[in-house]
Design an enzyme around this catalytic site. Structure first.
Site, PDB file in Angstrom:
ATOM      1  N   GLU A  35       3.068  -6.227  14.747  1.00 29.11           N
ATOM      2  CA  GLU A  35       2.178  -6.316  15.884  1.00 29.11           C
ATOM      3  C   GLU A  35       1.795  -7.711  15.775  1.00 29.11           C
ATOM      4  O   GLU A  35       1.028  -8.281  16.731  1.00 29.11           O
ATOM      5  CB  GLU A  35       1.220  -5.329  15.749  1.00 29.11           C
ATOM      6  N   ARG A  39       0.906  -1.086   0.022  1.00 29.14           N
ATOM      7  CA  ARG A  39       0.095  -0.120  -0.029  1.00 29.14           C
ATOM      8  C   ARG A  39       0.800   1.382   0.077  1.00 29.14           C
ATOM      9  O   ARG A  39       0.371   2.231  -0.343  1.00 29.14           O
ATOM     10  CB  ARG A  39      -0.848   0.023   0.880  1.00 29.14           C
TER      11      ARG A  39
END
Length: 170
Positions: A95, A58
């Site tokens: 994460e 992205r």
């Protein structure tokens, strides 16, 4: 223009407990996309940039738009095995796991001034790894841009002292 109107949250994606910030609505609206690019460019006034680097995948979307707007080249940072020429790599934690990114070893000339762009700053692992790649190749990291920053994850703490700009904070 309120850019938060163009971000949707998808719960439990890509896995349980993650609130994914989806920029697809922003991409689908040309006026909102143009506004985002102009806001990202504002933070660069007076800072010469030689190349823009976007992080897969992205980061490519607005990274290319920023490079075009600035009249400079674009460099992709990709996942392993996606770049056809000689690369250097950097591993990192994120994460929900770990990963590695790569860059062509001839993409940055020593001293070139670099703008790094990605769509999201979370824990800072991916962006920090990209900064290390830029440094290894002798680039000067001038500025780092994000569309979204998840402030509660404190990813900014992992980034070098370069100017960091995020359009939206959650």
């Amino acid at each position: 223009m309120q850019l938060t109107n163009y971000i949707r949250t998808i719960e439990d994606f890509p896995m349980g407990g993650i609130s994914y910030k989806d920029i697809t609505p922003l991409l689908m609206d040309p006026k909102a996309s143009d506004f985002a690019v102009s806001e990202l460019i504002k933070g660069l006034e007076g800072k010469p940039i030689d190349k823009v680097i976007g992080i897969e995948s992205r980061g490519f979307l607005f990274g290319m738009l920023l490079a075009k707007e600035l009249g400079v080249g674009f460099i992709p940072i990709r996942k392993p095995g996606k770049l056809p020429s000689e690369t250097i790599s950097q591993s990192y934690d994120l994460e929900y796991g770990s990963d590695t990114i790569e860059i062509h070893e001839d993409s940055i000339q020593k001293g070139e001034r670099i703008l790094l762009h990605d769509d999201l700053l979370a824990t800072g692992g991916t962006a920090s790894a990209a900064c290390k790649l830029i440094e290894k190749l002798g680039g000067e990291l001038v500025h780092i841009n994000f569309i979204i920053e998840l402030d509660f994850l404190e990813g900014r703490k992992l980034l070098p002292k370069a100017k960091v700009n995020s359009l939206l904070h959650y």
